[in-house]
Write an enzyme that holds these catalytic residues in place. Structure first.
Site, PDB file in Angstrom:
ATOM      1  N   ASP A  16     -19.669  66.854  89.387  1.00  0.00           N
ATOM      2  CA  ASP A  16     -21.031  66.198  89.476  1.00  0.00           C
ATOM      3  C   ASP A  16     -20.758  64.916  88.504  1.00  0.00           C
ATOM      4  O   ASP A  16     -20.346  64.641  87.378  1.00  0.00           O
ATOM      5  CB  ASP A  16     -22.038  67.146  88.463  1.00  0.00           C
ATOM      6  CG  ASP A  16     -23.506  67.063  88.659  1.00  0.00           C
ATOM      7  OD1 ASP A  16     -23.469  66.116  89.294  1.00  0.00           O
ATOM      8  OD2 ASP A  16     -24.045  67.997  87.877  1.00  0.00           O
ATOM      9  N   ARG A  29     -25.288  54.216  93.477  1.00  0.00           N
ATOM     10  CA  ARG A  29     -25.093  55.645  93.231  1.00  0.00           C
ATOM     11  C   ARG A  29     -23.372  56.088  94.153  1.00  0.00           C
ATOM     12  O   ARG A  29     -22.830  56.669  94.174  1.00  0.00           O
ATOM     13  CB  ARG A  29     -25.722  56.999  93.448  1.00  0.00           C
ATOM     14  CG  ARG A  29     -27.060  56.597  92.944  1.00  0.00           C
ATOM     15  CD  ARG A  29     -28.240  57.767  93.776  1.00  0.00           C
ATOM     16  NE  ARG A  29     -27.557  59.323  93.522  1.00  0.00           N
ATOM     17  CZ  ARG A  29     -27.569  60.174  92.610  1.00  0.00           C
ATOM     18  NH1 ARG A  29     -27.922  60.102  91.657  1.00  0.00           N
ATOM     19  NH2 ARG A  29     -26.611  61.425  92.783  1.00  0.00           N
ATOM     20  N   ASN A  64     -27.884  69.531  98.887  1.00  0.00           N
ATOM     21  CA  ASN A  64     -27.073  67.682  98.610  1.00  0.00           C
ATOM     22  C   ASN A  64     -28.228  67.614  99.991  1.00  0.00           C
ATOM     23  O   ASN A  64     -27.990  65.634  99.962  1.00  0.00           O
ATOM     24  CB  ASN A  64     -26.152  68.040  98.955  1.00  0.00           C
ATOM     25  CG  ASN A  64     -26.146  67.705  97.046  1.00  0.00           C
ATOM     26  OD1 ASN A  64     -23.515  68.009  97.410  1.00  0.00           O
ATOM     27  ND2 ASN A  64     -26.349  67.980  96.450  1.00  0.00           N
TER      28      ASN A  64
END
Ligand code: IPE
Ligand code: IPE
Ligand code: MG
Length: 236
Positions: A16, A29, A64
């Site tokens: 993570d 990202r 996700n």
């Protein structure tokens, strides 16, 4: 390594912090995910060299899919890239790669690549490396319960014969020991639906380090902390 040092047999990692790593650098990202993938390659090598028997990493959860379309498709493409670029390393180093998770929602191309690398590396005896992709612990248990219900329905199993072992054997991780140590990077104190059945007695180690900054030194640090833990499994 010290004489009595125990290397955990099965290590789980919740990788993570990719997004935060990128944000800190003013990047998108997806750049964090790209960097994270490189760190995964190195971590597989480190685990193998240190003598870990089973490594299971959390790469994409059933939750996700809620992320922006572009990020999701980047992650799916990254998996394809990873499969192609790691095939030789895994084969040459006797690491067998397995995918745990649901195949529902994944396109045919990616499923056939997953099956290809599972078959190609299937003989690897040095380490079993599992990637949890489209994985959710609750979905895994739900799928297992459906299998068991089917066995009862067709008369090959009695409800009173359902035990913990049978449930374990109906999970994606059948034939694997439970994880001894589960590492989570980026400082979040939660398991986010990762190995919720199997991790009942795992030791948890949380580091503030973001996944793209993780390395072998951090891994050994986690193993050292693991060695200080007193595992009682409910005993005294
Ligand atoms: C982990 O990093 C990778 C995946 C969940 C695919 P994140 O993308 O969750 O990064 P943060 O938590 O937003 O920093
Ligand atoms: C868990 O991370 C899933 C993976 C590492 C693949 P998330 O970033 O999705 O989890 P939450 O949202 O912090 O619980
Ligand atoms: Mg996250």
């Amino acid at each position: 390594m010290l004489k009595d040092f125990i290397i955990p047999k099965h290590v789980g990692i919740i990788m993570d912090g990719n997004g935060r790593w990128a944000k800190k650098r003013g990047l998108l990202r997806i750049n964090g995910h790209k960097e994270g993938m490189l760190v995964l390659k190195k971590t597989v090598e480190s685990c193998k060299n240190l003598g870990v028997d089973y490594l299971t990493v959390y790469a994409f959860s059933t939750e996700n899919w809620k992320r922006p379309k572009l990020e999701v498709s980047f992650l799916l493409n990254l998996l394809k890239y990873y499969i192609n670029s790691e095939l030789n390393y895994l084969k040459e180093n006797n690491v067998s790669l397995k995918f745990i998770g649901s195949r529902i929602g994944l396109d045919k191309k990616i499923i056939s690549m997953m099956e290809m690398i599972e078959t190609e590396t299937g003989n690897g005896k040095d380490m079993v490396f599992s990637i949890a992709f489209n994985y959710g612990g609750r979905m895994e248990i739900t799928d297992g319960v459906k299998n068991i219900a089917q066995l009862v329905k067709n008369g090959s199993l009695l409800p009173e014969d359902i035990d913990e072992e049978l449930i374990s054997n109906n999970l994606y991780t059948k034939n694997m020991p439970d994880p001894d140590l589960i590492i989570r990077t980026s400082g979040e104190f939660r398991i986010s639906n990762f190995l919720i059945w199997q991790g009942a007695y795992s030791e948890y180690y949380i580091t503030d380090t973001l996944w793209p900054d993780f390395n072998e030194e951090e891994l050994i640090k986690a193993f050292k902390v693991y060695n200080t833990r007193n595992r009682r499994f409910g005993g005294v």
